[in-house]
Design a protein around this motif. Structure first.
Motif, mmCIF file in Angstrom:
data_model
loop_
_atom_site.group_PDB
_atom_site.id
_atom_site.type_symbol
_atom_site.label_atom_id
_atom_site.label_comp_id
_atom_site.label_asym_id
_atom_site.label_seq_id
_atom_site.Cartn_x
_atom_site.Cartn_y
_atom_site.Cartn_z
ATOM 1 N N PRO A 93 0.823 -1.225 0.000
ATOM 2 C CA PRO A 93 0.000 0.000 0.000
ATOM 3 C C PRO A 93 0.851 1.268 0.000
ATOM 4 O O PRO A 93 0.555 2.233 -0.710
ATOM 5 C CB PRO A 93 -0.814 -0.121 1.295
ATOM 6 C CG PRO A 93 -0.845 -1.585 1.592
ATOM 7 C CD PRO A 93 0.464 -2.113 1.116
ATOM 8 N N GLY A 94 1.928 1.260 0.778
ATOM 9 C CA GLY A 94 2.818 2.429 0.820
ATOM 10 C C GLY A 94 3.521 2.627 -0.506
ATOM 11 O O GLY A 94 3.653 3.758 -0.998
ATOM 12 N N LEU A 95 3.939 1.515 -1.114
ATOM 13 C CA LEU A 95 4.621 1.599 -2.411
ATOM 14 C C LEU A 95 3.660 2.128 -3.474
ATOM 15 O O LEU A 95 4.040 2.937 -4.327
ATOM 16 C CB LEU A 95 5.151 0.205 -2.790
ATOM 17 C CG LEU A 95 5.831 0.062 -4.143
ATOM 18 C CD1 LEU A 95 6.971 1.049 -4.327
ATOM 19 C CD2 LEU A 95 6.373 -1.355 -4.333
ATOM 20 N N GLN A 96 2.408 1.691 -3.392
ATOM 21 C CA GLN A 96 1.378 2.165 -4.338
ATOM 22 C C GLN A 96 1.278 3.697 -4.296
ATOM 23 O O GLN A 96 1.318 4.367 -5.319
ATOM 24 C CB GLN A 96 0.031 1.529 -3.945
ATOM 25 C CG GLN A 96 -1.202 2.184 -4.552
ATOM 26 C CD GLN A 96 -1.629 1.536 -5.869
ATOM 27 O OE1 GLN A 96 -1.020 0.572 -6.310
ATOM 28 N NE2 GLN A 96 -2.636 2.085 -6.505
ATOM 29 N N GLN A 97 1.200 4.225 -3.083
ATOM 30 C CA GLN A 97 1.071 5.684 -2.921
ATOM 31 C C GLN A 97 2.303 6.407 -3.454
ATOM 32 O O GLN A 97 2.203 7.393 -4.183
ATOM 33 C CB GLN A 97 0.899 6.019 -1.443
ATOM 34 C CG GLN A 97 -0.523 5.841 -0.966
ATOM 35 C CD GLN A 97 -0.681 6.264 0.484
ATOM 36 O OE1 GLN A 97 0.287 6.606 1.154
ATOM 37 N NE2 GLN A 97 -1.902 6.237 0.974
ATOM 38 N N LYS A 98 3.469 5.900 -3.065
ATOM 39 C CA LYS A 98 4.712 6.559 -3.483
ATOM 40 C C LYS A 98 4.879 6.505 -5.000
ATOM 41 O O LYS A 98 5.336 7.462 -5.622
ATOM 42 C CB LYS A 98 5.920 5.905 -2.800
ATOM 43 C CG LYS A 98 6.034 6.297 -1.344
ATOM 44 C CD LYS A 98 7.255 5.714 -0.713
ATOM 45 C CE LYS A 98 7.259 6.049 0.769
ATOM 46 N NZ LYS A 98 8.263 5.359 1.524
ATOM 47 N N LEU A 99 4.506 5.367 -5.575
ATOM 48 C CA LEU A 99 4.657 5.223 -7.025
ATOM 49 C C LEU A 99 3.696 6.159 -7.758
ATOM 50 O O LEU A 99 4.070 6.811 -8.740
ATOM 51 C CB LEU A 99 4.405 3.756 -7.428
ATOM 52 C CG LEU A 99 4.632 3.411 -8.885
ATOM 53 C CD1 LEU A 99 6.030 3.787 -9.348
ATOM 54 C CD2 LEU A 99 4.425 1.919 -9.129
#
Lengths: 296, 459
Positions: B444-450
């Motif tokens: 989920p964090g990677l999704q936001q950052k990406l």
């Protein structure tokens, strides 16, 4: 037995205990120093060991510290292999580094002498201006400088690596100015009475007395130029003009082939030689220079 | 910096040496002009045109220098100059050269940047007007491979080399475990992902003692963001492949993508058949690939690893990547093209050089000269399949053919600003790879950052 003799007898075991304590503390310090030295030298040992391995031995797991039979031929291979052109790169690096030392030492010393010995209303401002150029990182001036040298037709030659050194270095100017400022003005007055021109005051009086500071500047400049990769990469296209850092970086360039780590380590060993020699020769003056100019 | 201060109490007496200095400066300036005259590269030479070929300074790329005499003899009006840089500095040198209007004519995506990055930066020339009678079929380049470097019907690159994913295996480890070798036929229905994991389990010794430990599988299918594709999950929306490599949507929060990452990292932490990054780093040494240590049974890797196979300290075999949950994609294609850069003043002549390099005879010659670069020219490919000692040519051929059939081009060639995206994946997934976190905690964090990164770079 006299009281003094009794006291002497009592003192003997005490001093023996003290000596033992001293010996212990010396032994502990020595062991600690040996351990730290071994830790510091281990990468060097690994470098020497890898430089003497064959390609097959590089792939052995766990890695051997001592190769079965030292492959001294790796060193000869560097000079024999026409594709590597190590000898040519070595020569190019020497030309660039020695020229950089001559250029930086002369130009920076001259400017530093001016700032140290002459006073005008603008001196402070000008010196600040010089120092402010230290704030500009190389990438900021990289492209404009590249354009300039390309327009001059100096692209793919060693000159863009050499010429800028003849226009002084803010850091070295600062360093030398600090040293020149400590020289007594009586010395210059005596020189002037003896008929010295201003240039002779610089050349015959200041420079010979500034040995330690000059050695420091020379060593810093040599190391900086010897290890510089980015500038040569930008300016040099032909392998005949490549310097050692490009050659070393190129040895591990391929994404698709195993890097010849044995040759790379042999090349790294030979590349370190001038720096080690320079430091060995100029060590005393270098340390003096660091003390006298207050660099840390 | 040029500082020529001369003032103050000693100004008059300093005048003389300063005069000498001025003369010296003038002499230096004159020397510079003379030297610059001497060192000018001088491209002009009557009707002769010089084409600059910019490449990585490594023998598998610089071998083209050996082809120049033959090319120049056949093309009297064209001279070729090869310029090079180490891999790490390839992009920065290229960008500086372009900024200084000193752009090379021909190059490829040999640095960190990929095709879409070059395309979106406007670095590439549309070759369509210069192609004339050029037909991919004449050079035995498959049509689908040729299309990889087309955008909106315009051709921006001519394929040169074609690497694919292969499964390399350590025959010694298979023999010791009493396992039969994996097949080379992509149509062999018995060769599945589950079977591969089963074989891997039979070879694995999951121990903290490095001397004892060995693992059955290193699953290096593409980069981290492409790996879910093997399991039928797509990290990026489908429009990415048609809109210039700019994903409009990221799917890292979709259940199928999360499940795919669970399977990928489950190989290390649940099934214990794959090495942890710590183990890989410990045994890989300078080369970065743990397979070379002889402690990995199977490795899904790019076919470039074949070129070093004769140096391995164990017997090596090549096999098909097994059938996974995605029936369409089982291999990553790494097709290296040659581009003509937009600032080239001689695109026609540059194209002549490219056509020469992809011709059958030269592609065949290039295999030996480069030490095993796979030609894109399928007629020359036969010579490539037979190039590797100890591995049967027919097996390599079968693996290559299957890989082409089930292949998808590497994301790094197709997605814009890929180096930044890849960096983000490496950093964010490190905690999962090290076993500190579960994929579902990190994604989920990677999704936001990406999404944030894509929003910024694709404005």
């Amino acid at each position: 037995m006299s009281p003094s003799a009794t006291a002497g007898l009592q003192a003997q075991p005490a001093s023996r205990a003290g000596r033992r304590e001293q010996l212990w503390s010396k032994a502990v310090s020595l062991i600690l120093l040996l351990l730290v030295t071994a830790a510091m030298l281990s990468p060097l040992a690994f470098m020497v060991s890898t430089s003497l391995k064959t390609s097959k031995e590089l792939l052995i797991y766990p890695p051997q510290l001592l190769p079965d039979a030292p492959a001294w031929g790796n060193y000869a291979e560097l000079f024999r292999n026409g594709e590597i052109k190590f000898g040519q790169q070595y020569m190019n690096s020497l030309i660039v580094a020695v020229s950089a030392v001559v250029g930086t030492v002369l130009s920076s010393a001259l400017v530093a002498f001016g700032f140290a010995r002459y006073r005008t209303k603008a001196s402070g401002f000008l010196f600040l201006l010089v120092l402010s150029t230290m704030m500009l990182p190389y990438p900021a001036i990289m492209i404009p400088q590249f354009l300039l040298f390309t327009k001059l037709g100096l692209h793919d030659s060693l000159l863009p690596l050499i010429l800028p050194n003849f226009f002084g270095s803010a850091y070295m100017i600062f360093l030398l100015k600090q040293f020149f400022s400590t020289m007594p003005s009586e010395l210059y007055e005596a020189g002037r009475i003896d008929g010295c021109s201003e240039f002779r005051l610089f050349w015959n009086l200041t420079l010979p007395l500034a040995g330690p500071a000059m050695a420091t500047v020379a060593i810093f400049t040599f190391i900086g130029s010897w290890n510089d990769l980015l500038t040569p990469v930008l300016y040099l296209d032909s392998q005949e003009n490549f310097t050692l850092p490009i050659g070393l970086a190129s040895m591990m360039s391929s994404k698709f082939r195993l890097a010849p780590w044995n040759l790379l380590m042999a090349a790294s060993m030979l590349t370190a030689v001038p720096i080690i020699l320079l430091f060995a020769v100029a060590q005393r003056r270098f340390v003096e220079g660091i003390v006298l100019t207050g660099i840390k | 910096m040029n500082t020529t201060e001369k003032a103050g109490p000693f100004a008059n007496s300093a005048a003389k040496p300063a005069g000498k200095l001025a003369k010296s400066a003038a002499a230096a300036a004159l020397l510079t002009v003379v030297l610059s005259g001497c060192s000018g590269s001088g491209n002009s030479g009557g009707d002769t045109v010089t084409i600059t070929h910019y490449t990585i300074d490594s023998p598998d790329r610089t071998f083209v220098e050996k082809l120049i005499p033959d090319f120049e003899a056949k093309h009297p009006g064209i001279k070729i100059k090869v310029t090079k840089a180490p891999y790490e500095q390839f992009d920065s040198k290229l960008q500086s050269a372009i900024a200084a209007k000193n752009s090379p004519d021909v190059t490829s995506q040999w640095g960190y940047g990929g095709f879409m990055e070059y395309y979106n930066k406007g670095m590439l020339m549309d070759l369509s007007p210069y192609l004339g009678d050029f037909k991919a079929a004449d050079y035995h380049i498959p049509d689908n491979v040729m299309k990889i470097y087309e955008v909106g019907g315009k051709t921006y690159g001519i394929p040169l080399n074609s690497y694919v994913s292969v499964l390399l295996y350590n025959k010694d480890m298979f023999d010791k475990a009493g396992l039969s070798y994996p097949p080379t036929d992509y149509e062999d229905k018995s060769w599945t992902f589950d079977k591969m994991v089963e074989d891997a389990k039979a070879m694995t010794v999951d121990s903290k003692n490095l001397a004892e430990a060995q693992y059955g599988l290193d699953f290096g299918f593409g980069e981290r963001d492409q790996r879910p594709q093997y399991f039928g999950a797509n990290v990026y929306s489908d429009d990415t492949w048609t809109n210039g490599g700019k994903p409009s949507q990221v799917n890292l929060d979709k259940p199928e993508v999360i499940d795919a990452y669970k399977k990928i990292y489950g190989l290390i932490w649940d099934q214990h058949v794959s090495p942890s990054p710590a183990f890989s780093k410990s045994v890989a040494g300078q080369f970065g690939d743990p397979f070379l240590s002889g402690k990995i049974g199977m490795s899904v890797v790019g076919s470039w690893s074949l070129a070093a196979s004769s140096d391995f300290n164990f017997k090596v075999g090549v096999a098909a990547v097994p059938q996974g949950p995605n029936p369409k994609v089982r291999s990553v294609l790494y097709i290296d093209p040659l581009f003509v850069l937009k600032d080239s003043k001689h695109p026609k002549e540059a194209l002549e050089w490219i056509k020469y390099l992809v011709s059958t005879e030269v592609q065949k010659k290039s295999i030996d000269l480069s030490g095993g670069n796979p030609p894109v020219n399928q007629e020359a490919a036969e010579a490539y399949y037979a190039h590797f000692d100890g591995i049967d040519a027919a097996q390599i051929k079968q693996v290559y053919e299957g890989a082409y059939k089930y292949g998808f081009e590497s994301y790094n060639h197709l997605i814009d600003n890929y180096s930044q995206i890849n960096e983000l994946f490496i950093n964010e997934l490190a905690s999962v790879e090290n076993g500190d976190k579960k994929p579902e905690e990190v994604l989920p964090g990677l999704q936001q950052k990406l999404q944030k990164l894509l929003g910024r770079v694709n404005k």
